[in-house]
Design a protein around this motif. Sequence first.
Motif, PDB file in Angstrom:
ATOM      1  N   TRP A 185       8.031   6.514  -1.510  1.00 27.56           N
ATOM      2  CA  TRP A 185       6.853   6.982  -2.234  1.00 27.56           C
ATOM      3  C   TRP A 185       6.635   6.096  -3.453  1.00 27.56           C
ATOM      4  CZ3 TRP A 185       2.856  10.080  -1.546  1.00 27.56           C
ATOM      5  CH2 TRP A 185       2.110  10.503  -2.652  1.00 27.56           C
ATOM      6  N   CYS A 186       5.412   5.631  -3.626  1.00 30.84           N
ATOM      7  CA  CYS A 186       5.053   4.812  -4.785  1.00 30.84           C
ATOM      8  C   CYS A 186       4.174   5.654  -5.701  1.00 30.84           C
ATOM      9  CB  CYS A 186       4.334   3.545  -4.352  1.00 30.84           C
ATOM     10  SG  CYS A 186       4.018   2.413  -5.706  1.00 30.84           S
ATOM     11  N   ILE A 187       4.656   5.918  -6.904  1.00 28.08           N
ATOM     12  CA  ILE A 187       3.921   6.765  -7.850  1.00 28.08           C
ATOM     13  C   ILE A 187       2.650   6.069  -8.332  1.00 28.08           C
ATOM     14  CG2 ILE A 187       4.023   7.712 -10.200  1.00 28.08           C
ATOM     15  CD1 ILE A 187       6.768   8.661  -9.644  1.00 28.08           C
ATOM     16  N   LYS A 188       2.730   4.772  -8.562  1.00 28.81           N
ATOM     17  CA  LYS A 188       1.588   4.021  -9.105  1.00 28.81           C
ATOM     18  C   LYS A 188       0.379   4.099  -8.167  1.00 28.81           C
ATOM     19  CE  LYS A 188       0.955  -0.344 -11.455  1.00 28.81           C
ATOM     20  NZ  LYS A 188       1.540  -1.646 -11.734  1.00 28.81           N
ATOM     21  N   THR A 189       0.622   3.902  -6.871  1.00 30.06           N
ATOM     22  CA  THR A 189      -0.479   3.896  -5.903  1.00 30.06           C
ATOM     23  C   THR A 189      -0.637   5.232  -5.186  1.00 30.06           C
ATOM     24  OG1 THR A 189       0.977   3.041  -4.187  1.00 30.06           O
ATOM     25  CG2 THR A 189      -0.246   1.428  -5.494  1.00 30.06           C
ATOM     26  N   LYS A 190       0.335   6.140  -5.373  1.00 29.46           N
ATOM     27  CA  LYS A 190       0.375   7.440  -4.692  1.00 29.46           C
ATOM     28  C   LYS A 190       0.297   7.282  -3.174  1.00 29.46           C
ATOM     29  CE  LYS A 190      -1.406  10.229  -8.481  1.00 29.46           C
ATOM     30  NZ  LYS A 190      -0.223  10.143  -9.229  1.00 29.46           N
ATOM     31  N   LEU A 191       1.065   6.309  -2.663  1.00 28.77           N
ATOM     32  CA  LEU A 191       1.104   6.047  -1.226  1.00 28.77           C
ATOM     33  C   LEU A 191       2.505   6.290  -0.678  1.00 28.77           C
ATOM     34  CD1 LEU A 191      -0.936   2.728  -0.958  1.00 28.77           C
ATOM     35  CD2 LEU A 191      -1.682   5.023  -0.323  1.00 28.77           C
ATOM     36  N   CYS A 192       2.552   6.770   0.526  1.00 27.13           N
ATOM     37  CA  CYS A 192       3.812   6.942   1.252  1.00 27.13           C
ATOM     38  C   CYS A 192       3.885   5.795   2.257  1.00 27.13           C
ATOM     39  CB  CYS A 192       3.825   8.294   1.967  1.00 27.13           C
ATOM     40  SG  CYS A 192       5.389   8.666   2.778  1.00 27.13           S
ATOM     41  N   VAL A 193       4.887   4.937   2.112  1.00 25.79           N
ATOM     42  CA  VAL A 193       5.010   3.767   2.991  1.00 25.79           C
ATOM     43  C   VAL A 193       6.387   3.760   3.639  1.00 25.79           C
ATOM     44  CG1 VAL A 193       3.373   2.331   1.725  1.00 25.79           C
ATOM     45  CG2 VAL A 193       5.757   2.331   1.052  1.00 25.79           C
ATOM     46  N   THR A 194       6.470   3.054   4.727  1.00 21.92           N
ATOM     47  CA  THR A 194       7.753   2.903   5.413  1.00 21.92           C
ATOM     48  C   THR A 194       8.647   1.992   4.590  1.00 21.92           C
ATOM     49  OG1 THR A 194       6.632   3.120   7.526  1.00 21.92           O
ATOM     50  CG2 THR A 194       8.848   2.193   7.560  1.00 21.92           C
ATOM     51  N   TYR A 195       9.900   2.412   4.428  1.00 23.85           N
ATOM     52  CA  TYR A 195      10.840   1.606   3.634  1.00 23.85           C
ATOM     53  C   TYR A 195      11.100   0.290   4.360  1.00 23.85           C
ATOM     54  CZ  TYR A 195      14.813   0.311   0.787  1.00 23.85           C
ATOM     55  OH  TYR A 195      15.649  -0.347  -0.068  1.00 23.85           O
ATOM     56  N   ALA A 200       5.324  -6.418  -4.586  1.00 31.79           N
ATOM     57  CA  ALA A 200       3.943  -6.295  -4.111  1.00 31.79           C
ATOM     58  C   ALA A 200       3.728  -4.942  -3.426  1.00 31.79           C
ATOM     59  CB  ALA A 200       3.626  -7.431  -3.144  1.00 31.79           C
ATOM     60  N   LEU A 201       4.764  -4.433  -2.776  1.00 35.52           N
ATOM     61  CA  LEU A 201       4.659  -3.130  -2.106  1.00 35.52           C
ATOM     62  C   LEU A 201       4.636  -2.012  -3.146  1.00 35.52           C
ATOM     63  CD1 LEU A 201       4.654  -1.629   0.636  1.00 35.52           C
ATOM     64  CD2 LEU A 201       7.133  -1.544   0.438  1.00 35.52           C
ATOM     65  N   CYS A 202       5.622  -2.054  -4.071  1.00 36.44           N
ATOM     66  CA  CYS A 202       5.702  -1.055  -5.132  1.00 36.44           C
ATOM     67  C   CYS A 202       6.747  -1.525  -6.137  1.00 36.44           C
ATOM     68  CB  CYS A 202       6.094   0.309  -4.552  1.00 36.44           C
ATOM     69  SG  CYS A 202       6.015   1.640  -5.760  1.00 36.44           S
ATOM     70  N   PRO A 203       6.446  -1.513  -7.435  1.00 28.66           N
ATOM     71  CA  PRO A 203       7.459  -1.897  -8.425  1.00 28.66           C
ATOM     72  C   PRO A 203       8.652  -0.944  -8.379  1.00 28.66           C
ATOM     73  CG  PRO A 203       5.279  -1.767  -9.428  1.00 28.66           C
ATOM     74  CD  PRO A 203       5.164  -1.223  -8.039  1.00 28.66           C
ATOM     75  N   LEU A 204       9.846  -1.466  -8.646  1.00 28.63           N
ATOM     76  CA  LEU A 204      11.052  -0.641  -8.553  1.00 28.63           C
ATOM     77  C   LEU A 204      10.995   0.563  -9.483  1.00 28.63           C
ATOM     78  CD1 LEU A 204      14.013  -3.179  -8.296  1.00 28.63           C
ATOM     79  CD2 LEU A 204      13.073  -1.724  -6.527  1.00 28.63           C
ATOM     80  N   ASN A 205      10.367   0.406 -10.628  1.00 30.02           N
ATOM     81  CA  ASN A 205      10.290   1.498 -11.586  1.00 30.02           C
ATOM     82  C   ASN A 205       9.403   2.641 -11.081  1.00 30.02           C
ATOM     83  OD1 ASN A 205      11.289   2.423 -13.981  1.00 30.02           O
ATOM     84  ND2 ASN A 205       9.529   1.742 -15.162  1.00 30.02           N
ATOM     85  N   ASP A 206       8.465   2.341 -10.184  1.00 34.36           N
ATOM     86  CA  ASP A 206       7.560   3.363  -9.657  1.00 34.36           C
ATOM     87  C   ASP A 206       7.953   3.837  -8.256  1.00 34.36           C
ATOM     88  OD1 ASP A 206       5.955   3.262 -11.932  1.00 34.36           O
ATOM     89  OD2 ASP A 206       4.795   1.574 -11.136  1.00 34.36           O
ATOM     90  N   ALA A 207       8.928   3.192  -7.644  1.00 32.17           N
ATOM     91  CA  ALA A 207       9.331   3.552  -6.274  1.00 32.17           C
ATOM     92  C   ALA A 207      10.269   4.752  -6.294  1.00 32.17           C
ATOM     93  CB  ALA A 207      10.015   2.362  -5.604  1.00 32.17           C
TER      94      ALA A 207
END
Length: 167
Positions: free
Chosen positions: A50-60, A70-77
């Motif tokens: 889960w990426c808080i910045k983009t509010k998207l659920c993506v496959t790890y 580019a997928l999600c910053p570590l601080n927001d993942a």
Amino acid sequence: MMDSRIFPAALLLLFGLATVFAQTSAPGQVCEAKNATNCEECLRNVSCLWCIKTKLCVTYPVKTILPPHALCPLNDARWGLCWMNFQTLIITLAVIGGIIIIAFLVCLFCCCKCENFGSRRSEAKMEKQANKTRTKQEERRAEMKVRHDDIRKKYGLSGQNPYSKFA
């Protein structure tokens, strides 16, 4: 009798394989389908991030150890727990792993040192016993020499041996 043991094992193997194939058939679609949900809903599946910045659920991305920036910053993942960011999770696991390794090395060092201490103690004990035995043996030799000298005096053999000039 043997068939009754093989059947449950084969059935368990079949269900296990079916579960694995069901989970790996389309993991990307499962995670991306939860984009309109929240973090808790997304992280119910272990393969989702889960990426808080983009509010998207993506496959790890399992091919890379860490998710790319580019997928999600570590601080927001978020992975596993919604309240802990991925960066904190990595640091925490690294610290715990380091502590376990250091504790293992300290235990290993202490065990080796204690073992050497025990062997030194047993060596000292053996050396003390050997010295004690050696002292007793020297005392016995001295007693035997005194006894032999007394016997030689008694029978008049205390002088020089008459056969010594032939030697």
